[in-house]
Design an enzyme around this catalytic site. Structure first.
Site, mmCIF file in Angstrom:
data_model
loop_
_atom_site.group_PDB
_atom_site.id
_atom_site.type_symbol
_atom_site.label_atom_id
_atom_site.label_comp_id
_atom_site.label_asym_id
_atom_site.label_seq_id
_atom_site.Cartn_x
_atom_site.Cartn_y
_atom_site.Cartn_z
ATOM 1 N N GLY A 61 0.546 -0.992 -0.102
ATOM 2 C CA GLY A 61 -0.166 -0.105 0.041
ATOM 3 C C GLY A 61 1.023 0.897 0.182
ATOM 4 N N TYR B 75 -11.109 5.621 -9.239
ATOM 5 C CA TYR B 75 -10.919 5.951 -8.136
ATOM 6 C C TYR B 75 -10.818 7.565 -8.076
ATOM 7 C CZ TYR B 75 -9.470 1.230 -8.085
ATOM 8 O OH TYR B 75 -9.204 0.145 -8.194
ATOM 9 N N CYS C 294 -16.945 4.787 -25.366
ATOM 10 C CA CYS C 294 -17.809 6.178 -25.395
ATOM 11 C C CYS C 294 -18.052 6.118 -24.706
ATOM 12 C CB CYS C 294 -19.171 5.224 -26.364
ATOM 13 S SG CYS C 294 -17.990 4.877 -27.786
HETATM 14 N N1 LLP Z 1 -1.532 -6.967 -0.384
HETATM 15 C C1 LLP Z 1 -2.245 -6.928 -0.446
HETATM 16 C C2 LLP Z 1 -3.535 -8.391 0.332
HETATM 17 C C3 LLP Z 1 -3.347 -6.423 -1.746
HETATM 18 O O1 LLP Z 1 -4.795 -6.133 -0.999
HETATM 19 C C4 LLP Z 1 -2.680 -5.029 -1.911
HETATM 20 C C5 LLP Z 1 -3.688 -4.307 -3.437
HETATM 21 C C6 LLP Z 1 -1.746 -5.693 -2.248
HETATM 22 C C7 LLP Z 1 -0.893 -6.093 -1.122
HETATM 23 C C8 LLP Z 1 -0.672 -4.369 -2.781
HETATM 24 O O2 LLP Z 1 -0.649 -3.312 -2.829
HETATM 25 P P1 LLP Z 1 0.006 -2.232 -3.075
HETATM 26 O O3 LLP Z 1 0.980 -2.057 -2.251
HETATM 27 O O4 LLP Z 1 0.266 -2.414 -4.960
HETATM 28 O O5 LLP Z 1 -0.983 -0.804 -3.094
HETATM 29 N N2 LLP Z 1 -6.520 -1.351 -7.942
HETATM 30 C C9 LLP Z 1 -5.944 -0.786 -7.081
HETATM 31 C C10 LLP Z 1 -5.809 -0.596 -6.144
HETATM 32 C C11 LLP Z 1 -5.776 -1.286 -5.131
HETATM 33 C C12 LLP Z 1 -5.677 -2.829 -4.194
HETATM 34 C C13 LLP Z 1 -5.957 -4.193 -4.775
HETATM 35 N N3 LLP Z 1 -4.762 -4.575 -3.270
HETATM 36 C C14 LLP Z 1 -5.606 1.036 -7.429
HETATM 37 O O6 LLP Z 1 -5.273 0.839 -8.860
HETATM 38 O O7 LLP Z 1 -5.054 1.276 -7.056
#
Ligand code: LLP
Length: 462
Positions: A273, A363, A390
Site C-alpha cells: 500500500g 478512483y 464511448c
Molecule cells: N497485499 C494485498 C493483500 C493487497 O490486497 C494489495 C492490493 C497489495 C498487497 C498491494 O498493494 P499496493 O502496494 O500495490 O498498493 N487497483 C487499485 C488498488 C487495489 C489494490 C488491491 N490490493 C489501484 O489501482 O489503485
C-alpha cells in the site's frame, strides 16, 4: 485520491489549485518518471531508447517498462526491509518475465488467483516463496495451491478454513496459512482501495473477536499449519500512522494467540500500500524510511508485549512497478470546449483510454503527462487528456499543462502507469489491450504483445 489533495472543485479557472505552470513545459518532472527517462530534443527516451522511434515499430498505445528502474525499486525494498521478506504484489502487474525478475532480485511473490499462480509457476518461481490471497478462493484454486506447495495461503473466511481443512485431510498434503485480519484502521486513501476498516469484505475483524476465533478453528485442523497474521490496510497510502496502528493491533493479537491458545506463530505480514508520486502533489517516503519506521514499531510493541519478534514480511506492488512504466499514446484530435464563466477546456483525445487506464474513472486518480515527440515553444495550456471510448468519464489525465500547439500525430506519455494499468485493462468497446515493452540499455523486448482482433474473436464462438 491522494492524501495531500485539495478538495475536488477547488479550481482556478479550469485547473486544480495544486497544478502549477511549469517553467518549461518541455521538461520532465524527474520524480514522476522512471530513472532512465529523459528528454532529448523533445523526444522522450527510456532505457536509452527513443520512444518515438520505438513506437514507430510497436504502435500506440503502449506500456513502456524500464527494466533497470523496476529492478532497482525491487532491490531497494528488499535491502531496506531485510531481514524481512518482500512479497511483490503480482496484481499490480505480472507477466512471466517480471516474475523472473522478482525471483532474480530475491523477492517473494503474492498472487491472488489461479491465473497469477499459473504465470508464477510458468516462470519457475519457487512455490515456497509464493503467498496466495483472495476472499473467495475456490476449492479448485485452493487444491492447486496446496498441491503446488505454496508457502502461505492467506485465509480470509471461516468457510475457507473448512475448505482447506477438507483438502488437507483428503490429499494428505499439509497447508501453511496466515490469517487475514482487519485492524480497524481508516487509511487515508480512496474508499474503494482502503481495506482495513471494519465494514468491508476482507479478512477477520480483530475487534469483534473473529480473528481470534479463526485462529482457534485453524488449530483444530491437524493438516493446517498456522504461520501468522496478515494485515493490509489499503493502497496509495502516504501517512505511516495507519501502518503503526495496524501493527500494534496485529501484534497484540499475535501475543493473545500465543498466551491463550499456546500457539506461537513465527510470522507477521504488514501488507503493501505504499504510495507513489503521480503528480507534483505526491511526496512518497523512500523504502529505507518506511522500513526504519516499521521496524521500530514492531520492536517496541513486541518488547511491550513480552513476545519474540515474529519474522516480518510486506507486500508492495505499486511502489515497485508503478513508477517503472509509462504509457505512450498518439493524439488523434484536439478540441476547445467552452465552459461556464468564459473559460475553455482543451480536450486532447488519444488512442487509448479507460481500457488501458481505468484508475482515473474508478478512483478519481490524478496523473501527469508530457509531449513526447517534439519540443514546443507554444505557451502552455491546461489540457484534459481523454480516451477514445464511448463514455464521457473516459479520462486519462484530468488536468495537465501541455503546449497549446498540441496536435494530431503528437505523442503524449503518461508516467507512473505501471501499477494497475495493464493489470486492470479491459476490452471495453472491443479495444485491444496494449503491449508491455521492456527497455534496457538501448534494447527493447516485448514482454506482452498487443492483442489482436483474432484474440478477441477466439472467445466469441460465433
Ligand atoms: N497485499 C494485498 C493483500 C493487497 O490486497 C494489495 C492490493 C497489495 C498487497 C498491494 O498493494 P499496493 O502496494 O500495490 O498498493 N487497483 C487499485 C488498488 C487495489 C489494490 C488491491 N490490493 C489501484 O489501482 O489503485
Amino acid at each position: 485520491m491522494n492524501n495531500s489533495h485539495v478538495s475536488p472543485g477547488s479550481f482556478t479557472g479550469t485547473s486544480p489549485v495544486w497544478l502549477k505552470e511549469p517553467d518549461d513545459v518541455n521538461d520532465l518532472m524527474p520524480h514522476l518518471w522512471s530513472q532512465t527517462a529523459e528528454k532529448r530534443d523533445g523526444d522522450l527516451y527510456v532505457g536509452g531508447l527513443s520512444i518515438p522511434e520505438l513506437v514507430a515499430n510497436v504502435n500506440t498505445p503502449a506500456f513502456i517498462l524500464d527494466e533497470d528502474d523496476f529492478r532497482s525499486r525491487a532491490r531497494a525494498f528488499k535491502e531496506a526491509f531485510a531481514p524481512a521478506d518482500v512479497y511483490y504484489a503480482g496484481k499490480s502487474f505480472l507477466c512471466t518475465e517480471v516474475a523472473r525478475w522478482i525471483d532474480q532480485e530475491g523477492l517473494c511473490l503474492d498472487v491472488c488467483s489461479d491465473g497469477e499462480l499459473t504465470v508464477a509457476l510458468r516462470a519457475g518461481f519457487d512455490p515456497e516463496r509464493i503467498g496466495y490471497h483472495g476472499n473467495n478462493k475456490t476449492a479448485m484454486e485452493l487444491r492447486r495451491a496446496i498441491i503446488a506447495g505454496v508457502g502461505r495461503i492467506i485465509v480470509d473466511s471461516f468457510d475457507e478454513i473448512e475448505r482447506i481443512g477438507a483438502i488437507t485431510a483428503e490429499t494428505g498434503t499439509p497447508a501453511r496459512v496466515m490469517i487475514r485480519v482487519t485492524a480497524g484502521v481508516e487509511a487515508h486513501t480512496h474508499e474503494f482501495i482502503a481495506t482495513a476498516h471494519e465494514d468491508q469484505k476482507f479478512g477477520f475483524s480483530i475487534s469483534s473477536g473473529d480473528a481470534f476465533g479463526a485462529a482457534r478453528r485453524i488449530l483444530e485442523h491437524p493438516g493446517i499449519d498456522l504461520r501468522g497474521l496478515h494485515s493490509h490496510i489499503g493502497s496509495q497510502i502516504f501517512d505511516t500512522a495507519g501502518f503503526e496502528v495496524a501493527a500494534r493491533r496485529v501484534l497484540a493479537l499475535h501475543a493473545k494467540i500465543a498466551h491463550e491458545l499456546g500457539h506461537v506463530m513465527p510470522e507477521t505480514d504488514l501488507g503493501g500500500g505504499f504510495g507513489i508520486a503521480y503528480t507534483s502533489q505526491d511526496d512518497p517516503k523512500p523504502p529505507v524510511e518506511l522500513a526504519a519506521g516499521m521496524r521500530e514499531i514492531v520492536t517496541q510493541e513486541c518488547r511491550g508485549l513480552g513476545i519474540e519478534e515474529p519474522h516480518l514480511s510486506i507486500e508492495p506492488g505499486r511502489a515497485i512497478v508503478g513508477p517503472s512504466m509509462c504509457t505512450v499514446y498518439t493524439v488523434g484530435t484536439v478540441k476547445q470546449v467552452a465552459l461556464d464563466g468564459g473559460h475553455t477546456r482543451t480536450y486532447v483525445s488519444v488512442d487509448g483510454g479507460m481500457s488501458d487506464n481505468i484508475r482515473t474513472a474508478l478512483y478519481d486518480a490524478d496523473y501527469s503527462a508530457t509531449l513526447a515527440s517534439r519540443t514546443s515553444d507554444a505557451a502552455p495550456v491546461v489540457a484534459r487528456i481523454v480516451g477514445k471510448h464511448c463514455e464521457s468519464g473516459d479520462i486519462v489525465v484530468k488536468d495537465e499543462f501541455l503546449p497549446s500547439d498540441i496536435r494530431p500525430g503528437d505523442l503524449v506519455a503518461v508516467p507512473a502507469t505501471g501499477a494497475y494499468g495493464r493489470s486492470m485493462a479491459s476490452n471495453y468497446n472491443h479495444a485491444l489491450r496494449p503491449p508491455v515493452v521492456a527497455v534496457k540499455d538501448g534494447v527493447a523486448r516485448t514482454l506482452v504483445r498487443r492483442e489482436t482482433v483474432e484474440d478477441l474473436l477466439t472467445t466469441d464462438l460465433g
